[in-house]
Design a protein around this motif. Structure first.
Motif, PDB file in Angstrom:
ATOM      1  N   TRP A 116       0.860  -1.199  -0.060  1.00  0.00           N
ATOM      2  CA  TRP A 116       0.086   0.051  -0.076  1.00  0.00           C
ATOM      3  C   TRP A 116       0.860   1.283   0.015  1.00  0.00           C
ATOM      4  O   TRP A 116       2.039   1.265   0.720  1.00  0.00           O
ATOM      5  N   GLY A 117       0.644   2.438  -0.647  1.00  0.00           N
ATOM      6  CA  GLY A 117       1.062   3.533  -0.576  1.00  0.00           C
ATOM      7  C   GLY A 117       0.160   4.517   0.551  1.00  0.00           C
ATOM      8  O   GLY A 117      -0.458   3.707   1.454  1.00  0.00           O
ATOM      9  N   GLN A 118       0.966   5.525   0.664  1.00  0.00           N
ATOM     10  CA  GLN A 118       0.502   6.365   1.934  1.00  0.00           C
ATOM     11  C   GLN A 118      -0.655   6.898   1.733  1.00  0.00           C
ATOM     12  O   GLN A 118      -1.368   7.634   2.758  1.00  0.00           O
ATOM     13  N   GLY A 119      -1.480   7.109   0.683  1.00  0.00           N
ATOM     14  CA  GLY A 119      -2.793   7.751   0.413  1.00  0.00           C
ATOM     15  C   GLY A 119      -2.574   9.193  -0.060  1.00  0.00           C
ATOM     16  O   GLY A 119      -1.427  10.058   0.396  1.00  0.00           O
ATOM     17  N   THR A 120      -3.350   9.610  -0.940  1.00  0.00           N
ATOM     18  CA  THR A 120      -3.660  10.977  -1.200  1.00  0.00           C
ATOM     19  C   THR A 120      -5.080  11.527  -1.106  1.00  0.00           C
ATOM     20  O   THR A 120      -5.774  10.860  -1.485  1.00  0.00           O
ATOM     21  N   PRO A 121      -5.147  12.776  -0.382  1.00  0.00           N
ATOM     22  CA  PRO A 121      -6.723  13.085  -0.042  1.00  0.00           C
ATOM     23  C   PRO A 121      -7.192  13.834  -1.233  1.00  0.00           C
ATOM     24  O   PRO A 121      -6.609  14.608  -2.030  1.00  0.00           O
ATOM     25  N   VAL A 122      -8.495  13.516  -1.610  1.00  0.00           N
ATOM     26  CA  VAL A 122      -9.344  14.326  -2.502  1.00  0.00           C
ATOM     27  C   VAL A 122     -10.543  14.689  -1.961  1.00  0.00           C
ATOM     28  O   VAL A 122     -11.116  13.860  -1.295  1.00  0.00           O
ATOM     29  N   THR A 123     -10.739  15.979  -2.380  1.00  0.00           N
ATOM     30  CA  THR A 123     -11.947  16.625  -1.732  1.00  0.00           C
ATOM     31  C   THR A 123     -12.519  17.246  -2.738  1.00  0.00           C
ATOM     32  O   THR A 123     -12.221  17.951  -3.718  1.00  0.00           O
ATOM     33  N   VAL A 124     -13.785  17.022  -2.775  1.00  0.00           N
ATOM     34  CA  VAL A 124     -14.847  17.472  -3.842  1.00  0.00           C
ATOM     35  C   VAL A 124     -15.857  18.388  -3.058  1.00  0.00           C
ATOM     36  O   VAL A 124     -16.861  17.831  -2.377  1.00  0.00           O
ATOM     37  N   SER A 125     -15.621  19.733  -3.510  1.00  0.00           N
ATOM     38  CA  SER A 125     -16.460  20.690  -2.860  1.00  0.00           C
ATOM     39  C   SER A 125     -16.792  21.756  -3.927  1.00  0.00           C
ATOM     40  O   SER A 125     -15.926  22.467  -4.398  1.00  0.00           O
ATOM     41  N   SER A 126     -17.860  22.542  -3.605  1.00  0.00           N
ATOM     42  CA  SER A 126     -17.925  23.690  -4.282  1.00  0.00           C
ATOM     43  C   SER A 126     -17.776  24.834  -3.355  1.00  0.00           C
ATOM     44  O   SER A 126     -17.962  26.199  -3.587  1.00  0.00           O
TER      45      SER A 126
END
Length: 126
Positions: A116-126
């Protein structure tokens, strides 16, 4: 040593696009299946997409038709192009690799990928 490093996460508006990248070292993608998972706060981790060593893609129903996975074996990278993004697409995205699993195993909650990698955050917001 096998290492996976995700990049490309960030903030995107609903309906927008984002491209994630997974860079691998210590192994060749052609010998593994590479998958993307995501996890939102307070929710279980879920599989998103997967690609086999010979380049065959797999998508879960929630992202089919919107996301595209691709691999570049010469560069040892796997990308996830995310289009028409929805708020429910938000979460930490993880790149994972496995030596023996089939791509459809990303739908099996009890199965754990090898690396596994460390992860990358994704935010979906207006």
């Amino acid at each position: 040593e096998v290492q996976l490093v995700e990049s490309g996460g960030g903030l995107v508006q609903p309906g927008g696009s984002l491209r994630l990248s997974c860079a691998a070292s210590g192994f060749a993608f052609e010998d593994y299946v590479i998958a993307w998972f995501r996890q939102a706060p307070g929710k279980e981790r879920e599989g998103v997409s997967c690609i086999t060593g010979d380049g065959r893609p797999y998508y879960t129903d929630d992202v089919k038709g919107r996301f595209t996975i691709s691999s570049d074996n010469a560069k040892n990278t796997v990308d996830l192009q995310m289009n028409t993004m929805k708020p429910e697409d938000a979460g930490v995205y993880y790149c994972a690799a496995d030596t023996t699993s089939w791509c459809d195993m990303i739908t099996v909650v009890q199965y754990e990928f090898d690396y596994w990698g460390q992860g990358t955050p994704v935010t979906v917001s207006s």
